[in-house]
Design a protein around this motif. Structure first.
Motif, PDB file in Angstrom:
ATOM      1  N   GLU A 120      63.646  -2.055 -10.645  1.00 18.14           N
ATOM      2  CA  GLU A 120      64.962  -2.704 -10.648  1.00 18.14           C
ATOM      3  C   GLU A 120      66.087  -1.680 -10.708  1.00 18.14           C
ATOM      4  OE1 GLU A 120      65.129  -3.737 -15.410  1.00 18.14           O
ATOM      5  OE2 GLU A 120      64.137  -5.117 -14.043  1.00 18.14           O
ATOM      6  N   ARG A 152      69.852 -11.481  -5.012  1.00 19.23           N
ATOM      7  CA  ARG A 152      68.959 -10.423  -5.483  1.00 19.23           C
ATOM      8  C   ARG A 152      69.517  -9.018  -5.287  1.00 19.23           C
ATOM      9  NH1 ARG A 152      62.931  -8.708  -3.557  1.00 19.23           N
ATOM     10  NH2 ARG A 152      62.630  -7.222  -5.214  1.00 19.23           N
ATOM     11  N   TRP A 153      70.318  -8.814  -4.230  1.00 17.99           N
ATOM     12  CA  TRP A 153      70.753  -7.463  -3.873  1.00 17.99           C
ATOM     13  C   TRP A 153      72.269  -7.357  -3.805  1.00 17.99           C
ATOM     14  CZ3 TRP A 153      67.086  -3.841  -3.731  1.00 17.99           C
ATOM     15  CH2 TRP A 153      65.770  -4.233  -3.519  1.00 17.99           C
ATOM     16  N   LYS A 166      71.246  -2.305  -4.274  1.00 17.70           N
ATOM     17  CA  LYS A 166      70.779  -2.241  -5.662  1.00 17.70           C
ATOM     18  C   LYS A 166      70.444  -3.659  -6.076  1.00 17.70           C
ATOM     19  CE  LYS A 166      73.293   1.803  -7.172  1.00 17.70           C
ATOM     20  NZ  LYS A 166      74.142   2.383  -8.191  1.00 17.70           N
ATOM     21  N   GLN A 167      69.347  -3.786  -6.809  1.00 21.71           N
ATOM     22  CA  GLN A 167      68.947  -5.113  -7.260  1.00 21.71           C
ATOM     23  C   GLN A 167      69.935  -5.624  -8.293  1.00 21.71           C
ATOM     24  OE1 GLN A 167      64.775  -6.177  -7.685  1.00 21.71           O
ATOM     25  NE2 GLN A 167      64.306  -4.014  -7.308  1.00 21.71           N
TER      26      GLN A 167
END
Length: 170
Positions: A120, A152-153, A166-167
């Motif tokens: 993560e 999610r991103w 980036k998560q």
């Protein structure tokens, strides 16, 4: 199965304090794997020999190598093979730059396997490698790979043609 003390007796390195071992791993890896001029490692050759000594040294050295460095991966056979060899250890990467070329099918297959396993904390950078790859085709590839999932991103772009993902942490 050998106890950790018997392993330390046969491999003197393992009897040293972890901080000293980490410093040694860093020196050995940087000596064997010189950085490119951009201070990135390009995953384009076999694993450093240090990773083949034993399981404990591989694990400790991988932490030093993957957590502290930035990596470029091209769609070359050896680049994809490298990531496959790492297997679940890909979760240790902190900065991975993928150069996407015209072979989108190979990358699609790999990304579908890679994305569920990455850390993560990874900063995943995607850069178009082939000049002839249209930006619209790369965008549709990234959408299909699930990287444009706003739940999610987080997505940003930098000045060198990279899209950074980036998560989003829950």
């Amino acid at each position: 199965m050998a106890s950790s003390s018997s392993v330390a007796n046969t491999v003197p390195l393992l009897s040293m304090p972890p901080e000293i071992r980490s410093a040694i791993y860093e020196l050995v890896i940087s000596n064997e794997w010189r950085h490119t001029s951009q201070e990135y490692f390009v995953l384009d050759r076999p694993l450093p020999a240090l990773f083949r000594v034993n399981k404990q040294i591989r694990s400790e050295a991988l932490d030093v190598f993957l957590l502290k460095n930035h990596f470029h991966v091209y769609t070359s056979t050896i680049g994809l093979k490298w990531l496959n060899i790492l297997g679940k250890d890909v979760e240790r990467f902190r900065c991975l730059i993928l150069f996407i070329d015209l072979n989108l099918e190979a990358w699609n297959t790999y990304l579908k396997a890679l994305l569920p396993r990455i850390s993560e904390y990874l900063e995943l950078r995607i850069r178009k490698a082939a000049v002839s790859l249209p930006a619209s085709r790369l965008e549709s590839f990234l959408v299909a790979a699930g990287l444009y999932d706003g739940q999610r991103w987080a997505r940003t772009e930098n000045g060198v043609g990279e899209i950074i993902f980036k998560q989003i942490l829950a």
